[in-house]
Design an enzyme around this catalytic site. Sequence first.
Site, PDB file in Angstrom:
ATOM      1  N   CYS A 110       0.847  -1.188   0.000  1.00  0.00           N
ATOM      2  CA  CYS A 110       0.000   0.000   0.000  1.00  0.00           C
ATOM      3  C   CYS A 110       0.883   1.237   0.000  1.00  0.00           C
ATOM      4  O   CYS A 110       1.887   1.289   0.716  1.00  0.00           O
ATOM      5  CB  CYS A 110      -0.902  -0.003   1.232  1.00  0.00           C
ATOM      6  SG  CYS A 110      -2.020   1.410   1.325  1.00  0.00           S
ATOM      7  N   HIS A 153      -9.173  -3.379  -2.936  1.00  0.00           N
ATOM      8  CA  HIS A 153      -8.186  -2.677  -2.107  1.00  0.00           C
ATOM      9  C   HIS A 153      -8.540  -1.191  -1.994  1.00  0.00           C
ATOM     10  O   HIS A 153      -8.503  -0.626  -0.900  1.00  0.00           O
ATOM     11  CB  HIS A 153      -6.776  -2.847  -2.711  1.00  0.00           C
ATOM     12  CG  HIS A 153      -5.701  -2.158  -1.937  1.00  0.00           C
ATOM     13  ND1 HIS A 153      -4.750  -2.819  -1.197  1.00  0.00           N
ATOM     14  CD2 HIS A 153      -5.412  -0.839  -1.794  1.00  0.00           C
ATOM     15  CE1 HIS A 153      -3.930  -1.951  -0.626  1.00  0.00           C
ATOM     16  NE2 HIS A 153      -4.310  -0.728  -0.972  1.00  0.00           N
ATOM     17  N   GLU A 154      -8.902  -0.581  -3.124  1.00  0.00           N
ATOM     18  CA  GLU A 154      -9.218   0.859  -3.109  1.00  0.00           C
ATOM     19  C   GLU A 154     -10.543   1.127  -2.414  1.00  0.00           C
ATOM     20  O   GLU A 154     -10.663   2.104  -1.669  1.00  0.00           O
ATOM     21  CB  GLU A 154      -9.224   1.420  -4.537  1.00  0.00           C
ATOM     22  CG  GLU A 154      -7.924   1.290  -5.294  1.00  0.00           C
ATOM     23  CD  GLU A 154      -6.699   1.761  -4.510  1.00  0.00           C
ATOM     24  OE1 GLU A 154      -5.622   1.148  -4.694  1.00  0.00           O
ATOM     25  OE2 GLU A 154      -6.795   2.697  -3.700  1.00  0.00           O
ATOM     26  N   HIS A 157     -10.134   1.408   1.152  1.00  0.00           N
ATOM     27  CA  HIS A 157      -9.641   2.723   1.595  1.00  0.00           C
ATOM     28  C   HIS A 157     -10.780   3.698   1.847  1.00  0.00           C
ATOM     29  O   HIS A 157     -10.692   4.555   2.724  1.00  0.00           O
ATOM     30  CB  HIS A 157      -8.669   3.332   0.574  1.00  0.00           C
ATOM     31  CG  HIS A 157      -7.255   2.840   0.697  1.00  0.00           C
ATOM     32  ND1 HIS A 157      -6.528   2.913   1.863  1.00  0.00           N
ATOM     33  CD2 HIS A 157      -6.432   2.279  -0.217  1.00  0.00           C
ATOM     34  CE1 HIS A 157      -5.320   2.404   1.678  1.00  0.00           C
ATOM     35  NE2 HIS A 157      -5.221   2.010   0.422  1.00  0.00           N
TER      36      HIS A 157
HETATM   37  O1  K2U Z   1      -3.932   1.835  -2.662  1.00  0.00           O
HETATM   38  C1  K2U Z   1      -2.709   1.768  -2.789  1.00  0.00           C
HETATM   39  O2  K2U Z   1      -1.957   1.949  -1.838  1.00  0.00           O
HETATM   40  C2  K2U Z   1      -2.108   1.315  -4.112  1.00  0.00           C
HETATM   41  C3  K2U Z   1      -1.936  -0.160  -4.006  1.00  0.00           C
HETATM   42  C4  K2U Z   1      -3.058  -0.799  -4.741  1.00  0.00           C
HETATM   43  C5  K2U Z   1      -3.042  -2.288  -4.701  1.00  0.00           C
HETATM   44  C6  K2U Z   1      -2.430  -2.994  -3.671  1.00  0.00           C
HETATM   45  C7  K2U Z   1      -2.464  -4.393  -3.688  1.00  0.00           C
HETATM   46  C8  K2U Z   1      -3.113  -5.063  -4.704  1.00  0.00           C
HETATM   47  C9  K2U Z   1      -3.709  -4.345  -5.720  1.00  0.00           C
HETATM   48  C10 K2U Z   1      -3.683  -2.964  -5.710  1.00  0.00           C
HETATM   49  C11 K2U Z   1      -0.533  -0.573  -4.435  1.00  0.00           C
HETATM   50  O3  K2U Z   1       0.460   0.209  -3.973  1.00  0.00           O
HETATM   51  S1  K2U Z   1      -0.288  -0.602  -6.097  1.00  0.00           S
HETATM   52  C12 K2U Z   1       1.228  -1.491  -6.175  1.00  0.00           C
HETATM   53  C13 K2U Z   1       0.894  -2.729  -6.891  1.00  0.00           C
HETATM   54  C14 K2U Z   1       1.182  -2.773  -8.240  1.00  0.00           C
HETATM   55  C15 K2U Z   1       0.800  -3.883  -8.956  1.00  0.00           C
HETATM   56  C16 K2U Z   1       0.119  -4.930  -8.336  1.00  0.00           C
HETATM   57  C17 K2U Z   1      -0.162  -4.867  -6.991  1.00  0.00           C
HETATM   58  C18 K2U Z   1       0.225  -3.760  -6.253  1.00  0.00           C
HETATM   59 NI    NI Z   2      -3.533   1.090  -0.375  1.00  0.00          NI
END
Ligand code: K2U
Ligand code: NI
Length: 185
Positions: A110, A153-154, A157
């Site tokens: 995250c 995930h979003e 949040h």
């Molecule tokens: O919301 C955030 O912090 C961005 C997240 C989003 C995310 C986390 C886990 C699984 C899916 C989405 C990440 O920092 S994005 C980094 C990332 C890139 C490719 C695949 C998974 C995570």
């Molecule tokens: Ni996140």
Amino acid sequence: MILMENIVREGHPVLRKVADAVSFPLSADEKKLCNDLLEYVINSQDDEVCERYGLRPGIGLAAPQVNASKRIFALHIEEDGKEPLSMVAVNPKIVSHSVEKTYLTSGEGCLSVDRDVDGFVPRYARITVKAFNPEGKEFKLRLKGLPAIAFQHELDHLNGVMFYDHIDPAAPFKVIPDAIPFDRY
Ligand code: K2U
Ligand code: NI
């Protein structure tokens, strides 16, 4: 543009709030927020821009992560052989989901968490979602794989939930019933 210094980190109370729904038409500030969130996720996947501005790569970013407690997030996901998925979701909802679960075998990270938290994060394998675009037009999508995981995930949040809330600290890698693993690499 959003920089890492604009992204709040765990411990900030805004990450534990249920964000407020927004009404249409969006204000100029809310429209700018939508554009900034999408710009960040696109920028952060461009090696040059990422390097120049010291960004952490992300495929999603939610408004609360830049200290705006509004039900808005952006996703930008490019997977080999697939159409890129790029969206700003306003007042997003999961309207139905599979019984089956999935999880990233690599675990999740995250942008608001500056540490590794190991463990499998159970997510619905397939979801049907509804949201509005910044112009107020409603859209409906069926998602699976990484887009489904990222959307959940979003959306977490926007509800004050962090990915590690889903990890059983006593058994972080326990087998998740009815779950198919998702290997990113
Ligand atoms: O919301 C955030 O912090 C961005 C997240 C989003 C995310 C986390 C886990 C699984 C899916 C989405 C990440 O920092 S994005 C980094 C990332 C890139 C490719 C695949 C998974 C995570
Ligand atoms: Ni996140």
